[in-house]
Design a protein around this motif. Structure first.
Motif, PDB file in Angstrom:
ATOM      1  N   TRP A 176      35.877  39.575  48.636  1.00 19.21           N
ATOM      2  CA  TRP A 176      36.959  39.429  47.655  1.00 19.21           C
ATOM      3  C   TRP A 176      38.061  38.517  48.177  1.00 19.21           C
ATOM      4  O   TRP A 176      38.825  37.940  47.412  1.00 19.21           O
ATOM      5  CB  TRP A 176      37.495  40.826  47.344  1.00 19.21           C
ATOM      6  N   ASP A 230      38.613  31.669  41.585  1.00 19.90           N
ATOM      7  CA  ASP A 230      37.615  32.485  42.283  1.00 19.90           C
ATOM      8  C   ASP A 230      37.041  31.815  43.533  1.00 19.90           C
ATOM      9  O   ASP A 230      35.848  31.918  43.814  1.00 19.90           O
ATOM     10  CB  ASP A 230      36.475  32.863  41.328  1.00 19.90           C
ATOM     11  N   CYS A 283      33.907  31.489  34.444  1.00 18.50           N
ATOM     12  CA  CYS A 283      35.356  31.347  34.557  1.00 18.50           C
ATOM     13  C   CYS A 283      35.844  29.925  34.349  1.00 18.50           C
ATOM     14  O   CYS A 283      36.885  29.711  33.746  1.00 18.50           O
ATOM     15  CB  CYS A 283      35.827  31.896  35.894  1.00 18.50           C
ATOM     16  N   ASN A 307      36.645  36.560  32.547  1.00 18.88           N
ATOM     17  CA  ASN A 307      36.313  35.152  32.793  1.00 18.88           C
ATOM     18  C   ASN A 307      37.503  34.236  32.561  1.00 18.88           C
ATOM     19  O   ASN A 307      37.750  33.312  33.321  1.00 18.88           O
ATOM     20  CB  ASN A 307      35.145  34.711  31.904  1.00 18.88           C
ATOM     21  N   ALA A 310      41.017  33.225  32.906  1.00 21.52           N
ATOM     22  CA  ALA A 310      42.092  33.575  33.838  1.00 21.52           C
ATOM     23  C   ALA A 310      43.431  33.802  33.141  1.00 21.52           C
ATOM     24  O   ALA A 310      44.344  34.384  33.730  1.00 21.52           O
ATOM     25  CB  ALA A 310      42.233  32.495  34.903  1.00 21.52           C
ATOM     26  N   ASN A 368      39.126  36.790  41.543  1.00 21.80           N
ATOM     27  CA  ASN A 368      38.390  37.688  40.653  1.00 21.80           C
ATOM     28  C   ASN A 368      38.215  39.050  41.299  1.00 21.80           C
ATOM     29  O   ASN A 368      37.854  39.158  42.463  1.00 21.80           O
ATOM     30  CB  ASN A 368      37.021  37.108  40.311  1.00 21.80           C
ATOM     31  N   ASP A 419      45.432  37.999  40.319  1.00 19.88           N
ATOM     32  CA  ASP A 419      44.160  38.712  40.254  1.00 19.88           C
ATOM     33  C   ASP A 419      43.751  38.842  38.796  1.00 19.88           C
ATOM     34  O   ASP A 419      44.590  39.061  37.921  1.00 19.88           O
ATOM     35  CB  ASP A 419      44.294  40.098  40.895  1.00 19.88           C
ATOM     36  N   LYS A 420      42.448  38.692  38.544  1.00 17.79           N
ATOM     37  CA  LYS A 420      41.940  38.781  37.176  1.00 17.79           C
ATOM     38  C   LYS A 420      40.665  39.613  37.147  1.00 17.79           C
ATOM     39  O   LYS A 420      40.000  39.777  38.159  1.00 17.79           O
ATOM     40  CB  LYS A 420      41.678  37.397  36.599  1.00 17.79           C
ATOM     41  N   SER A 421      40.345  40.084  35.950  1.00 19.00           N
ATOM     42  CA  SER A 421      39.114  40.860  35.788  1.00 19.00           C
ATOM     43  C   SER A 421      38.249  40.325  34.652  1.00 19.00           C
ATOM     44  O   SER A 421      37.208  40.887  34.356  1.00 19.00           O
ATOM     45  CB  SER A 421      39.458  42.332  35.529  1.00 19.00           C
TER      46      SER A 421
END
Length: 189
Positions: A72, A13, A118, A90, A92, A57, A86-88
């Motif tokens: 972003w 992030d 994260c 905490n 990874a 993130n 890309d992650k959504s």
């Protein structure tokens, strides 16, 4: 396993929204500079070079890292040899291809944001997979925390960073300092 790298630099992030502008984290300048130093060392001085993975993130509406907004965007432009995930969540590893990219015997060097979300979740997941994990002091941070219990007040980000470092160190993460950078990417196998 997708790669033969024994060391991995995982940038969690490291995005514009939290490291620049009005919504930046309190230690943004120091952490940004340290992460840049670590990334440049990994890219241009480490021999053999580590696998470098940028994790971005996908923040929700109104968050500093809201998906598709200027906040972003990654701080460091990935090189063609570097992966972007890309992650959504905490962690990874959750819902991403990260576990396929990183061998279970790799040493993962973790930097980025946020210490109490994260960083904590991803380091814990990596340990659970069997990876050795290195966390570098001064290369991760978070926001000050507004306390709602026990009389309120604010817990400074620096205090939270130290608490997370102690917790992760007890779990098995090796916590190092910036002065250790010359040996962090040494492949000792």
């Amino acid at each position: 396993m997708a790669t033969s790298h024994h060391r991995v630099l995982l940038l969690l992030d490291v995005q514009e929204g939290m490291l620049s502008g009005k919504k930046a984290i309190p230690a943004a300048t120091q952490v940004r500079n340290n992460v840049t130093t670590i990334l440049n060392h990994a890219r241009y001085k480490a021999n053999p070079p580590p696998l470098i993975i940028h994790v971005r993130n996908d923040g929700g509406s109104g968050e500093p890292d809201e998906l598709g907004t200027p906040g972003w965007q990654l701080i460091h432009k990935p090189l063609p040899s570097e992966q972007v995930i890309d992650k959504s969540k905490n962690n990874a590893f959750a819902g991403t291809k990260l576990g396929k990219l990183i061998p279970e015997d790799a040493v993962i060097v973790v930097v980025g944001l946020q210490s109490d979300f994260c960083i904590r979740a991803t380091c814990s997941a990596a340990l659970g997979r069997g990876n050795a994990v290195l966390l570098i002091r001064g290369s991760h941070t978070t926001f000050d925390r507004l306390e709602v219990l026990h009389g309120g007040g604010i817990t400074p980000a620096r205090t939270i960073e130290r608490e997370v470092e102690a917790e992760l160190e007890e779990a098995g993460v090796v916590v190092l300092d910036m002065k250790d950078l010359p040996v962090i990417f040494a492949d000792d196998r």
